[in-house]
Design a protein around this motif. Structure first.
Motif, mmCIF file in Angstrom:
data_model
loop_
_atom_site.group_PDB
_atom_site.id
_atom_site.type_symbol
_atom_site.label_atom_id
_atom_site.label_comp_id
_atom_site.label_asym_id
_atom_site.label_seq_id
_atom_site.Cartn_x
_atom_site.Cartn_y
_atom_site.Cartn_z
ATOM 1 N N ASP A 81 0.814 -1.223 0.000
ATOM 2 C CA ASP A 81 0.000 0.000 0.000
ATOM 3 C C ASP A 81 0.845 1.269 0.000
ATOM 4 O OD1 ASP A 81 -2.213 -1.631 0.099
ATOM 5 O OD2 ASP A 81 -2.538 -1.392 2.255
ATOM 6 N N GLY A 82 1.934 1.237 0.764
ATOM 7 C CA GLY A 82 2.694 2.468 0.961
ATOM 8 C C GLY A 82 3.841 2.679 0.007
ATOM 9 N N VAL A 83 4.342 1.591 -0.589
ATOM 10 C CA VAL A 83 5.536 1.703 -1.428
ATOM 11 C C VAL A 83 5.272 1.209 -2.853
ATOM 12 C CG1 VAL A 83 7.976 1.076 -1.677
ATOM 13 C CG2 VAL A 83 6.987 1.355 0.618
ATOM 14 N N ILE A 84 4.877 -0.050 -2.985
ATOM 15 C CA ILE A 84 4.876 -0.693 -4.294
ATOM 16 C C ILE A 84 3.774 -0.174 -5.205
ATOM 17 C CG2 ILE A 84 4.731 -2.909 -5.482
ATOM 18 C CD1 ILE A 84 5.910 -4.176 -2.924
ATOM 19 N N GLU A 85 2.519 -0.141 -4.724
ATOM 20 C CA GLU A 85 1.421 0.323 -5.582
ATOM 21 C C GLU A 85 1.570 1.780 -6.012
ATOM 22 O OE1 GLU A 85 -2.725 -1.651 -5.918
ATOM 23 O OE2 GLU A 85 -2.483 -0.981 -3.843
ATOM 24 N N PRO A 86 1.912 2.701 -5.100
ATOM 25 C CA PRO A 86 2.081 4.090 -5.545
ATOM 26 C C PRO A 86 3.172 4.237 -6.610
ATOM 27 C CG PRO A 86 1.905 4.001 -3.153
ATOM 28 C CD PRO A 86 2.018 2.593 -3.625
#
Length: 556
Positions: free
Chosen positions: A256-261
């Protein structure tokens, strides 16, 4: 179930997209490494490298640091967290300690730059202790004031589908506490980064740089399970790190915090790689929990769920026309109802969907007063049963957790219990007699079709045989050294040479040697594959023999 509803369901766009999502194999899946720790560690290292060829620069590492800070706030200090957990868990030289609040604020709000970095996987800390991911960062920002620059030592212990053994995180923290300069020297020499030696080593006491630690225990437990244990004084069978120097973080927050953005802003090949990795995390397909080709154990494991997956699954559930059909199909699979036949590929999809609903359980909406459709609770009761992926049992033995949906893990439990009993006997003749008696007991009461134990002389005999050699009447189906190394705990390679066997996520109780050493120095090797029921049989047998000098609990 009305068959028309099923036909309508499988034509639904959300169903078709999810079906394609789970049916399309990833490169990690093709290689059979999608649930092995090292490939995931390598991907994360690549992503967090500020000089990586992904083109993101320092953005992934900055997002990672922000995500850890957010996890601390949202999970560790949440209102329902136990009062003992709200106290300062981390020591003063840890980034997360309250005395470093100003540094934390600058990191949360991005008021700094990462000007130097070294990052590696499998970094030796001391002896056989290796950090899955190790990085040293130089952070510079005006807000750090007297602490400018700040050097951040990041260690990530990565667990894909196991928990730590033999207090690994405590050992890592102690290793760095006692040997940090030695480790930094090794890193500097290997990476040829002169700034480490110049800025961090050999400084006078009054000019020591500010080095803060950030130790992260990364695993695939859902956030609600981590919260559950943070909200309790009970610390056994826990998804949390053994060491208070570590903060636990899960793959869901990492996604949620690193990969998707990052994936959302990517282009070309990098976007393809990122999206494929996201699919790898979310695919709850059959996964092999042991790399051995013998007696494979099926395991349905979700590591994290993308926002798109969650939306599609909820779209299906929120359509009251399909709720009963979804429930009936899952129930028919779990109960092996022969009146409703699905192809194997479809069964894999539906089991994957069951695990997806189990993983996102808190986000599934209630029925909104519709009495004629299946309720949220009925669905969760169904998918949370052991039908989903085989019965999962958890065993707590002498401070270590063993989980039955990993046959290798249960094999290690069996080996450790037998080894402890054999060592307690002391006398070699008694040890050999106990091995023979235990073998007879299991041969008489189980379907074990090979020798339970093999002595060194038997193994040496195997080294002389090729794979197509003559079968041995004495050793049943074990014909050659290749068969032996795949089916027994040993420190042998397939070429017959002795090495220390590396088992991911496990440190043997016997000096990293998984054989069982008798009092006279003779080695015996034990069969790898055991079920939860056979563990219970072993416990009963040990108790009958008066051996109770162990702490054992079947907790699930």
């Amino acid at each position: 179930m009305e068959y028309k509803n099923y036909l309508d369901l499988i034509k639904e766009p959300a169903y078709l997209e999810l079906y394609e999502y789970y049916s399309s194999e990833t490169i990690m899946g093709i290689l059979g490494v999608d649930r092995q720790e090292n490939p995931h560690s390598s991907f994360i290292r690549w992503l967090l490298d500020i000089n990586g060829n992904h083109g993101y620069g320092s953005s992934p590492m900055r997002k990672f640091l922000e995500t850890v800070c957010l996890f601390k706030e949202k999970v560790y200090t949440a209102p329902d967290t136990h009062k003992l957990r709200k106290q300062d868990l981390w020591p003063g030289n840890n980034l997360l300690n309250s005395r470093n609040e100003k540094v934390l604020d600058e990191i949360k709000y991005g008021k700094y730059e990462i000007t130097q970095q070294v990052i590696a996987t499998e970094q030796v800390l001391s002896g056989q202790r290796r950090a899955d991911i190790f990085s040293i960062l130089k952070l510079e920002g005006s807000g750090f004031k007297e602490k400018n620059p700040v050097y951040l030592l990041v260690v990530i212990e990565n667990k894909v589908h196991s928990t730590e053994h033999t207090e690994q995180t405590k050992a890592y923290a102690e290793s760095l506490k006692d040997n940090v300069n030695k480790v930094l020297k090794k890193v500097a020499d290997k990476s040829h980064q002169d700034w480490i030696s110049k800025e961090l080593l050999g400084k006078e006491k009054n000019s020591q740089p500010t080095i803060l630690n950030l130790f992260v225990y990364l695993n695939a437990f859902p956030t609600r399970e981590i919260k559950k244990f943070l909200g309790s004084e009970v610390n056994s069978i826990s998804p949390l790190a053994e060491s208070d120097d570590f903060i636990t973080l899960n793959y869901q927050y990492l996604l949620d915090g690193v990969i998707e953005p990052l994936a959302a802003t990517s282009k070309g090949k990098i976007k393809e790689w990122m999206n494929e990795y996201i699919r790898c995390l979310g695919q709850a397909k059959i996964s092999l929990s042991d790399e051995s080709s013998f007696d494979k154990n099926e395991e349905y494991l979700i590591m994290a769920v993308s926002s798109r997956e969650k939306k599609l699954a909820l779209d299906l559930w929120n359509n009251s026309q399909y709720r009963n059909a979804i429930y009936d199909i899952l129930k028919s699979i779990f109960e092996k109802d022969e009146d409703f036949i699905l192809r194997k590929r479809e069964i894999v999809f539906w089991r994957s969907l069951a695990n997806l609903y189990r993983f996102i359980g808190d986000d599934i909406p209630e029925n909104l007063g519709l009495d004629y459709v299946v309720s949220k609770q009925e669905l969760l009761d169904l998918v949370n049963t052991d039908n989903v992926s085989k019965v999962v049992h958890k065993f707590w033995y002498n401070g270590n957790l063993y989980i039955s949906n990993r046959q290798r893990s249960l094999g290690l439990l069996f080996r450790d219990m037998v080894n402890d009993y054999i060592q307690a006997l002391g006398d070699t003749d008694k040890q050999k007699a106990a091995i023979e008696e235990l073998s007879d007991y299991f041969n008489a009461n189980t379907n074990l079709n090979c020798k339970m134990f093999m002595y060194e002389d038997e193994v040496n005999d195997l080294k002389k045989r090729s794979k197509r050699g003559k079968r041995s009447a004495r050793i049943t189906s074990i014909d050659c050294i290749e068969d032996f190394t795949s089916r027994y705990f040993s420190d042998l390679r397939k070429d017959g040479k002795y090495i220390k066997e590396k088992i991911s996520g496990y440190d043997s109780n016997n000096n990293d040697d998984t054989s069982i050493m008798l009092n006279n120095g003779t080695k015996t090797f034990i069969w790898r594959y055991w079920s939860a029921e056979e563990i219970e049989m072993l416990v009963d047998w040990l108790k009958d023999k008066g051996h109770t000098a162990f702490k054992y609990e079947k907790v699930q």
